[in-house]
Every structure is written in structure tokens, then in C-alpha cells.
Design an enzyme around this catalytic site. Structure first.
Site, PDB file in Angstrom:
ATOM      1  N   THR A 180       5.851  -1.099   6.014  1.00 41.37           N
ATOM      2  CA  THR A 180       6.935  -0.010   6.398  1.00 41.37           C
ATOM      3  C   THR A 180       8.111  -0.614   7.153  1.00 41.37           C
ATOM      4  O   THR A 180       9.065  -1.259   6.206  1.00 41.37           O
ATOM      5  CB  THR A 180       6.346   0.676   7.771  1.00 41.37           C
ATOM      6  OG1 THR A 180       5.482  -0.137   8.718  1.00 41.37           O
ATOM      7  CG2 THR A 180       5.004   1.737   7.159  1.00 41.37           C
ATOM      8  N   LYS A 207      -0.436  -5.322   7.292  1.00 46.57           N
ATOM      9  CA  LYS A 207       0.946  -4.710   7.608  1.00 46.57           C
ATOM     10  C   LYS A 207       1.105  -4.768   8.954  1.00 46.57           C
ATOM     11  O   LYS A 207       0.199  -4.294   9.636  1.00 46.57           O
ATOM     12  CB  LYS A 207       1.170  -3.526   6.927  1.00 46.57           C
ATOM     13  CG  LYS A 207       0.560  -2.417   7.155  1.00 46.57           C
ATOM     14  CD  LYS A 207       1.015  -1.430   8.586  1.00 46.57           C
ATOM     15  CE  LYS A 207       2.395  -1.218   8.257  1.00 46.57           C
ATOM     16  NZ  LYS A 207       2.898  -0.545   9.800  1.00 46.57           N
ATOM     17  N   THR A 218      -0.464  -2.654  15.926  1.00 51.97           N
ATOM     18  CA  THR A 218      -0.318  -1.558  15.153  1.00 51.97           C
ATOM     19  C   THR A 218      -0.339  -2.105  13.773  1.00 51.97           C
ATOM     20  O   THR A 218       0.428  -2.624  13.247  1.00 51.97           O
ATOM     21  CB  THR A 218       0.996  -0.839  15.523  1.00 51.97           C
ATOM     22  OG1 THR A 218       0.821   0.056  16.734  1.00 51.97           O
ATOM     23  CG2 THR A 218       1.369   0.223  14.265  1.00 51.97           C
ATOM     24  N   GLU A 304       9.499  -7.296  15.080  1.00 46.31           N
ATOM     25  CA  GLU A 304      10.583  -6.611  14.846  1.00 46.31           C
ATOM     26  C   GLU A 304      11.630  -7.223  15.617  1.00 46.31           C
ATOM     27  O   GLU A 304      11.431  -7.199  16.985  1.00 46.31           O
ATOM     28  CB  GLU A 304      10.437  -5.025  15.123  1.00 46.31           C
ATOM     29  CG  GLU A 304       9.672  -4.510  14.212  1.00 46.31           C
ATOM     30  CD  GLU A 304       9.445  -2.801  14.521  1.00 46.31           C
ATOM     31  OE1 GLU A 304       8.979  -2.259  13.597  1.00 46.31           O
ATOM     32  OE2 GLU A 304       9.591  -2.754  15.574  1.00 46.31           O
ATOM     33  N   ASN A 439      14.074   0.185  16.127  1.00 44.70           N
ATOM     34  CA  ASN A 439      13.244   1.259  16.856  1.00 44.70           C
ATOM     35  C   ASN A 439      14.016   2.207  17.356  1.00 44.70           C
ATOM     36  O   ASN A 439      13.377   3.587  17.474  1.00 44.70           O
ATOM     37  CB  ASN A 439      12.458   0.834  17.933  1.00 44.70           C
ATOM     38  CG  ASN A 439      10.989  -0.060  17.430  1.00 44.70           C
ATOM     39  OD1 ASN A 439       9.989   0.383  16.793  1.00 44.70           O
ATOM     40  ND2 ASN A 439      11.232  -1.386  17.335  1.00 44.70           N
ATOM     41  N   SER A 444      14.985   7.635  10.950  1.00 41.30           N
ATOM     42  CA  SER A 444      16.021   7.897   9.756  1.00 41.30           C
ATOM     43  C   SER A 444      16.010   6.851   8.862  1.00 41.30           C
ATOM     44  O   SER A 444      16.558   7.045   7.841  1.00 41.30           O
ATOM     45  CB  SER A 444      17.409   7.628  10.686  1.00 41.30           C
ATOM     46  OG  SER A 444      17.397   6.236  11.024  1.00 41.30           O
TER      47      SER A 444
END
Length: 444
Positions: A180, A207, A218, A304, A439, A444
Site C-alpha cells: 500500500t 507489507k 499494521t 513512513e 498520512n 486521496s
């Protein structure tokens, strides 16, 4: 371990962080084949569906899985848990995973959709309760069944199910299909040898890049092996491995609704079945744990917006559980993470995180015995910079050296509790401005 565990592909921004090894010689477990497809669920048209299946018929496969502890468990989690409860972990031959939609908080409709996908694969395999399902992506949206169902069926079409393959590119595409916000697919594989000379292989895919915090971060992940292992032994191995790997990583302190780590052992290697009483069980369990740690660390390295990978090493604790609680407390601290990003040697934030850790045994922490250091992972000296010694802060800390260590892409925070002999390692990263950017517009 006979073959190096290898990162197979990474984004260009990671070139300076990783050595690239591409084992295109087919070092993958016997008896497994995989297929991937772009169904159109993802707006960018990337791969978003993956299936792994066991084609070995010499033994019944064993399966085990660990699932999120989040109260809002996604539909695929509930469906997969039921499969393992019904089968006892025996005879599970497939995992189907989609990305782009989590099928979480979707009620009875979501459960129906997840079950329909599992039933479809079961029908193609000619078995009942043989399929685990996983989903990842945006929460609160229904699966695009009009896209996913035909794509799943298509993978089983053709003579001999020719869409399923066992070559490098197919495994790599499978890893890509579950991404993702990941910047690189996380695929590792390695061959091991038992004391009797028998070789077996572990391959793992995961992932995850955000919402990473135990239990279980997660992420979706699965490990497959061609070694024969009983369901009970496999479950014990996976639990022990996860407690020391996937439950020891942190990016941002959040946990998802879909987290699943599963493992399938198909027994394609011709050797005695490993159960809990087998003399090789401890060795295999350790190998699985080390393998899982390598896979879990890739998730943190892809955190991230992260700019550095940090090992939090808590040693000489009275109990392992307490070492883990303290390591987790440090790793989840937003103030520690921002200080790491700013290259600020603010050791007070580390001590603060240790002090509010919810210890099971208060005797594990004696403020007069604690030692805290920054440790460099390159060849620069001094390698260890002591910040606190026997509970006493060092007033003459070399701030320039501290800044040098904190500027490294890999570094270690070492905490010596001095109350016992147990140790736990946690892997975390810093929090940067980019994390907020990623985040802030995820949907979007």
C-alpha cells in the site's frame, strides 16, 4: 543459514541503505506456486491481488496464524480465524490477499464478501476450509467484488493452472501485490540445513510502513516452508517468533484492524515431521525466529517518512517481559522519535520513557543500576557513547559525537538495567515531517 537473507527490491531513496541481492536461482520452498494480478481496485493500476498455493500432495500441509488484537477485527481476520479453528491448522493450502481495500468495519456484508472469496478458492482446489484470506488498504469500504472475483477465477484458468509459477519474478510480483504505502516489496528467502544434512527453505513476504506498533503492527505477512512441521509445533514456533520480531517493531504507535501473520509448512522435503518433542525443534524454532526478525525489520526500514533505523536494546533485565515493556516504551515515544529525527541527544526523553513503562515486576528497574548509551553501527569511534552510568547522568557528554551517531541511518540505543540477565531488542525509527504529509492525505 546457507543463503543470505536478501532484500529483493527497494525504492531508489533506499539505495544508500541496502545492499541489493537478487537470488534469481530459484531459492524458494518446494511445492509452492504463486500468482498475482492487477484487478483495478488500486487507482494507479498496480498489482493488487495475490494468491499462494501449496501444490505438494505428499503430505497434508500445516498452517498457523496470529491476528490483530484490535477490537474491530476485519472480515478476513474473522474468516481466517474460523478456518484455523475448524481445521486445527491441517490441510490449509492457499492464501489469497488483496490490497487497496481492507474490508474492515464492513459488517455482515464484509464477512460475506471475504467468505465468498475463500469459498471460490476452495472450490478451485476441490477442498473445504483450505484457504486463508487477507486484505489491506482503506478501512470502511466494501471490496470491489466485481473486480476481485473474476480476477481470482482467472488465475485458476488454463492448462495445469499455468498462471501459478514458482520463479523469482512471480514471487516478487506477489510481494508487490500486497503493498500500500510501502516504498519497496518485502520479500526474503533463505535455505537452512538441519544437523542430519537435510536442507529446507523459508520464504517470507510482508507489507507495512505505517500504523506500526505491537501487537502486531499494521502488517500482513506470511512465511512458507517446505519442512514438515505439525500444526501444534508450527503454532508454537510462530508465536515465539512473532513475540521476538513482529511484536518488537514500532513506527508510529498505531495498530490496525487487519494485522495477520501466517505460516504454512507443506512437508515437501522428505524428512521426519518436526513436532514439539523432536530433537531439531529448538533449532528450527530459532531459525524461524531469526528469519522473522529480518522480515519484520524491513517494515521498520520502510517506515513512513523515516530517515533512520534504530535498534533499542534492553539487556540485563530481571525478566524478558519487562525488558520488552521498556524497549517498547522507548520505541513508541513520540518525543524520543522526534529527538532522533532532529539528531538531538536528549537522553532525558529516554529515561522518561523508561520511567513510565508499565512494568509487570517493579524489581526489574533500579534507578541506581541503569546505564544508557548511544551506539554507532559504523566503524567510527568511540562506538559507544555513555549517557547515564549507574543511574548518574554524564555531565561531560561529547555533544558533537552524539550528533555524529544520531546522524547515522542505523544506530542503537542501549539500556542496561543491571537487575538480571534477560534481553529484548526492539526496532523502531524516527518521525519526520514526511510522515505527516503521507498520512494527511492517505485516502486521496
Amino acid at each position: 543459514m546457507k543463503a543470505s537473507i536478501s532484500l529483493l527490491q527497494r525504492a531508489s531513496k533506499h539505495i544508500d541503505k541496502y545492499a541489493l541481492y537478487v537470488p534469481k536461482d530459484g531459492v524458494f520452498p518446494k511445492g509452492f506456486k504463486v500468482a498475482s494480478h492487477a484487478t483495478g481496485v488500486k487507482k494507479n493500476g498496480n498489482l493488487d491481488l495475490g494468491i499462494i498455493r501449496n501444490v505438494n500432495t505428499s503430505r497434508k500441509a500445516s498452517a498457523a496464524a496470529l491476528f490483530t488484537t484490535n477490537k474491530f477485527k476485519a472480515a478476513p481476520v474473522l474468516v481466517s480465524k474460523k478456518v484455523l479453528q475448524v481445521t486445527g491448522g491441517e490441510g490449509v493450502d492457499a492464501i489469497v490477499v488483496n490490497s487497496g481495500c481492507a474490508n474492515a468495519v464492513t459488517g455482515d456484508v464484509g464477512l460475506k464478501d471475504a467468505q465468498e472469496i475463500a469459498d471460490l478458492v476452495n472450490a478451485k482446489l476441490g477442498k473445504e476450509n483450505a484457504t486463508l484470506v487477507m486484505s489491506t488498504g482503506v478501512i470502511g469500504q466494501r471490496l470491489s467484488m466485481d473486480k476481485i472475483v473474476p480476477a481470482v477465477s482467472q488465475q485458476f484458468e488454463g492448462a495445469g493452472n499455468s498462471n501459478f509459477k514458482d520463479d523469482f519474478e512471480s514471487w516478487l510480483n506477489l510481494a508487490k501485490s500486497i503493498c500500500t504505502t510501502d516504498t519497496f516489496p518485502k520479500l526474503i528467502t533463505s535455505r537452512f540445513a538441519l544437523p542430519n544434512g537435510t536442507e529446507y527453505t523459508l520464504t517470507g513476504i510482508a507489507k507495512g510502513a505505517g500504523m506500526i506498533c505491537p501487537n502486531m503492527a499494521t502488517l500482513l505477512g506470511f512465511i512458507v516452508t517446505d519442512l514438515p512441521i505439525t500444526p501444534d509445533a508450527l503454532k508454537k514456533m510462530l508465536r515465539s517468533a512473532a513475540d521476538r520480531s513482529f511484536n518488537c517493531i514500532s513506527v508510529d504507535g498505531d495498530m490496525s484492524t487487519n494485522d495477520t501473520i501466517s505460516m504454512i509448512a507443506n512437508g515437501a522435503v522428505d524428512t521426519a515431521v518436526i513436532d514439539e518433542a523432536h530433537e531439531y525443534f529448538p533449532q528450527v524454532q530459532q531459525q524461524v525466529t531469526e528469519f522473522a526478525q529480518q522480515l519484520a525489520q524491513l517494515v521498520v526500514r520502510d517506515g513512513e517518512g523515516a530517515t533512520k533505523f534504530v535498534t533499542v536494546n534492553v539487556k540485563n533485565a530481571l525478566h524478558f517481559a519487562d525488558a520488552k515493556i521498556i524497549a517498547e516504551s522507548i520505541s513508541n515515544s513520540m518525543l524520543v522519535k522526534t529527538a532522533l529525527y532532529g539528531q538531538d541527544a536528549n537522553w532525558g526523553r529516554i529515561l522518561c520513557a523508561i520511567g513510565y513503562a508499565k512494568l509487570d515486576n517493579l524489581q526489574s528497574l533500579d534507578v541506581k543500576k541503569i546505564n544508557v548509551s548511544f551506539v554507532a553501527t559504523d566503524n567510527s569511534e568511540p562506538r559507544e557513547l555513555k549517557l547515564v552510568v549507574d543511574g548518574v547522568p554524564q555531565l561531560d557528554i561529547d555533544e558533537s559525537r552524539a550528533s555524529e551517531i544520531l546522524a547515522l541511518p542505523d544506530l542503537e540505543v542501549l539500556v542496561d538495567l543491571g537487575t538480571g540477565s534477560e534481553e529484548c531488542q526492539f526496532w523502531t525509527c524516527d518521525i519526520s515531517h514526511e510522515y505527516v504529509t503521507i498520512n494527511g492525505d492517505y485516502r486521496s
